[in-house]
Design a protein around this motif. Structure first.
Motif, PDB file in Angstrom:
ATOM      1  N   GLU A   1     -88.575 -82.048  58.558  1.00  0.00           N
ATOM      2  CA  GLU A   1     -88.777 -83.188  59.455  1.00  0.00           C
ATOM      3  C   GLU A   1     -90.194 -83.170  60.035  1.00  0.00           C
ATOM      4  N   THR A   2     -90.570 -84.296  60.608  1.00  0.00           N
ATOM      5  CA  THR A   2     -91.878 -84.384  61.267  1.00  0.00           C
ATOM      6  C   THR A   2     -91.844 -83.557  62.549  1.00  0.00           C
ATOM      7  N   ASP A   3     -93.007 -83.165  63.010  1.00  0.00           N
ATOM      8  CA  ASP A   3     -93.084 -82.420  64.266  1.00  0.00           C
ATOM      9  C   ASP A   3     -92.483 -83.229  65.412  1.00  0.00           C
ATOM     10  N   ALA A   4     -92.736 -84.537  65.420  1.00  0.00           N
ATOM     11  CA  ALA A   4     -92.204 -85.383  66.498  1.00  0.00           C
ATOM     12  C   ALA A   4     -90.680 -85.359  66.509  1.00  0.00           C
ATOM     13  N   ASN A   5     -90.065 -85.491  65.338  1.00  0.00           N
ATOM     14  CA  ASN A   5     -88.596 -85.453  65.268  1.00  0.00           C
ATOM     15  C   ASN A   5     -88.059 -84.085  65.665  1.00  0.00           C
ATOM     16  N   ARG A   6     -88.678 -83.035  65.158  1.00  0.00           N
ATOM     17  CA  ARG A   6     -88.230 -81.681  65.474  1.00  0.00           C
ATOM     18  C   ARG A   6     -88.367 -81.411  66.976  1.00  0.00           C
ATOM     19  N   ASN A   7     -89.488 -81.818  67.555  1.00  0.00           N
ATOM     20  CA  ASN A   7     -89.693 -81.595  68.992  1.00  0.00           C
ATOM     21  C   ASN A   7     -88.701 -82.377  69.833  1.00  0.00           C
ATOM     22  N   ALA A   8     -88.357 -83.590  69.392  1.00  0.00           N
ATOM     23  CA  ALA A   8     -87.346 -84.379  70.110  1.00  0.00           C
ATOM     24  C   ALA A   8     -85.989 -83.679  70.050  1.00  0.00           C
ATOM     25  N   LEU A   9     -85.658 -83.115  68.893  1.00  0.00           N
ATOM     26  CA  LEU A   9     -84.399 -82.380  68.756  1.00  0.00           C
ATOM     27  C   LEU A   9     -84.393 -81.148  69.648  1.00  0.00           C
ATOM     28  N   ILE A  10     -85.473 -80.397  69.628  1.00  0.00           N
ATOM     29  CA  ILE A  10     -85.564 -79.187  70.458  1.00  0.00           C
ATOM     30  C   ILE A  10     -85.406 -79.543  71.930  1.00  0.00           C
ATOM     31  N   LYS A  11     -86.056 -80.600  72.357  1.00  0.00           N
ATOM     32  CA  LYS A  11     -85.956 -81.041  73.755  1.00  0.00           C
ATOM     33  C   LYS A  11     -84.512 -81.406  74.102  1.00  0.00           C
ATOM     34  N   THR A  12     -83.852 -82.126  73.210  1.00  0.00           N
ATOM     35  CA  THR A  12     -82.460 -82.511  73.446  1.00  0.00           C
ATOM     36  C   THR A  12     -81.553 -81.292  73.535  1.00  0.00           C
ATOM     37  N   LEU A  13     -81.737 -80.342  72.621  1.00  0.00           N
ATOM     38  CA  LEU A  13     -80.929 -79.119  72.662  1.00  0.00           C
ATOM     39  C   LEU A  13     -81.164 -78.361  73.966  1.00  0.00           C
ATOM     40  N   GLU A  14     -82.419 -78.265  74.378  1.00  0.00           N
ATOM     41  CA  GLU A  14     -82.733 -77.574  75.635  1.00  0.00           C
ATOM     42  C   GLU A  14     -82.103 -78.282  76.825  1.00  0.00           C
ATOM     43  N   GLU A  15     -82.193 -79.611  76.855  1.00  0.00           N
ATOM     44  CA  GLU A  15     -81.605 -80.377  77.960  1.00  0.00           C
ATOM     45  C   GLU A  15     -80.102 -80.180  78.044  1.00  0.00           C
ATOM     46  N   ARG A  16     -79.473 -79.983  76.911  1.00  0.00           N
ATOM     47  CA  ARG A  16     -78.021 -79.783  76.892  1.00  0.00           C
ATOM     48  C   ARG A  16     -77.623 -78.317  77.047  1.00  0.00           C
ATOM     49  N   GLY A  17     -78.613 -77.446  77.177  1.00  0.00           N
ATOM     50  CA  GLY A  17     -78.323 -76.030  77.391  1.00  0.00           C
ATOM     51  C   GLY A  17     -77.856 -75.304  76.147  1.00  0.00           C
ATOM     52  N   ILE A  18     -78.290 -75.770  74.989  1.00  0.00           N
ATOM     53  CA  ILE A  18     -77.910 -75.141  73.723  1.00  0.00           C
ATOM     54  C   ILE A  18     -79.029 -74.203  73.293  1.00  0.00           C
ATOM     55  N   GLU A  19     -78.688 -72.948  73.125  1.00  0.00           N
ATOM     56  CA  GLU A  19     -79.665 -71.930  72.728  1.00  0.00           C
ATOM     57  C   GLU A  19     -79.805 -71.900  71.214  1.00  0.00           C
ATOM     58  N   VAL A  20     -81.028 -71.739  70.738  1.00  0.00           N
ATOM     59  CA  VAL A  20     -81.288 -71.608  69.308  1.00  0.00           C
ATOM     60  C   VAL A  20     -81.961 -70.262  69.073  1.00  0.00           C
ATOM     61  N   ARG A  21     -81.443 -69.523  68.117  1.00  0.00           N
ATOM     62  CA  ARG A  21     -82.037 -68.235  67.725  1.00  0.00           C
ATOM     63  C   ARG A  21     -82.481 -68.340  66.272  1.00  0.00           C
ATOM     64  N   HIS A  22     -83.734 -68.048  66.039  1.00  0.00           N
ATOM     65  CA  HIS A  22     -84.300 -68.133  64.690  1.00  0.00           C
ATOM     66  C   HIS A  22     -84.323 -66.758  64.015  1.00  0.00           C
ATOM     67  N   GLY A  23     -84.459 -66.781  62.699  1.00  0.00           N
ATOM     68  CA  GLY A  23     -84.546 -65.548  61.930  1.00  0.00           C
ATOM     69  C   GLY A  23     -83.246 -64.775  61.864  1.00  0.00           C
ATOM     70  N   CYS A  24     -82.139 -65.475  61.978  1.00  0.00           N
ATOM     71  CA  CYS A  24     -80.819 -64.830  62.000  1.00  0.00           C
ATOM     72  C   CYS A  24     -80.106 -65.001  60.657  1.00  0.00           C
ATOM     73  N   THR A  25     -79.474 -63.962  60.238  1.00  0.00           N
ATOM     74  CA  THR A  25     -78.562 -64.050  59.105  1.00  0.00           C
ATOM     75  C   THR A  25     -77.223 -63.474  59.544  1.00  0.00           C
ATOM     76  N   VAL A  26     -76.173 -63.988  58.975  1.00  0.00           N
ATOM     77  CA  VAL A  26     -74.827 -63.537  59.321  1.00  0.00           C
ATOM     78  C   VAL A  26     -74.237 -62.866  58.096  1.00  0.00           C
ATOM     79  N   GLU A  27     -73.851 -61.620  58.247  1.00  0.00           N
ATOM     80  CA  GLU A  27     -73.275 -60.876  57.137  1.00  0.00           C
ATOM     81  C   GLU A  27     -71.749 -60.910  57.150  1.00  0.00           C
ATOM     82  N   GLU A  28     -71.188 -61.031  58.357  1.00  0.00           N
ATOM     83  CA  GLU A  28     -69.740 -60.989  58.468  1.00  0.00           C
ATOM     84  C   GLU A  28     -69.315 -61.635  59.766  1.00  0.00           C
ATOM     85  N   VAL A  29     -68.165 -62.302  59.751  1.00  0.00           N
ATOM     86  CA  VAL A  29     -67.558 -62.853  60.955  1.00  0.00           C
ATOM     87  C   VAL A  29     -66.195 -62.203  61.086  1.00  0.00           C
ATOM     88  N   LYS A  30     -65.964 -61.580  62.229  1.00  0.00           N
ATOM     89  CA  LYS A  30     -64.692 -60.884  62.460  1.00  0.00           C
ATOM     90  C   LYS A  30     -63.875 -61.631  63.486  1.00  0.00           C
TER      91      LYS A  30
END
Length: 105
Positions: A76-105
């Motif tokens: 996506e464009t930087d403008a779209n990505r930044n709008a999404l990030i702002k919305t997630l932050e306003e809603r209190g949704i945390e984003v963690r980058h560089g994560c992989t999931v090996e197992e869900v228990k």
């Protein structure tokens, strides 16, 4: 506590409805981890936050998005990505980058 797969979508919708009914009967803090920071994962994270918050109270729903990349929606464009990030932050949704999931228990 448990997982809710997103496919097939009809199962996800049914399980989300059941969880909403349970939260109406027994309000409690909710901790949700969404695996995947693409369009579907970010949409799901906002949907969960929006559906559960009125049932359990403001500030009692914690939603975390685990993203394997270094930024959300890299195509996506930087403008779209930044709008999404702002919305997630306003809603209190945390984003963690560089994560992989090996197992869900």
């Amino acid at each position: 506590k448990y997982t809710i797969p997103t496919r097939p979508i009809a199962d996800l919708v049914r399980k989300m409805e059941l969880e909403c009914q349970e939260l109406e009967r027994n309000p409690r803090p909710v901790d949700v981890v969404v695996i995947g920071g693409g369009a579907a994962g970010t949409e799901l994270s906002m949907s969960v936050k929006g559906r559960f918050s009125p049932l359990v109270g403001k500030g009692k729903v914690r939603v975390t998005v685990l993203d394997s990349g270094d930024k959300l929606l890299p195509g996506e464009t930087d403008a779209n990505r930044n709008a999404l990030i702002k919305t997630l932050e306003e809603r209190g949704i945390e984003v963690r980058h560089g994560c992989t999931v090996e197992e869900v228990k």
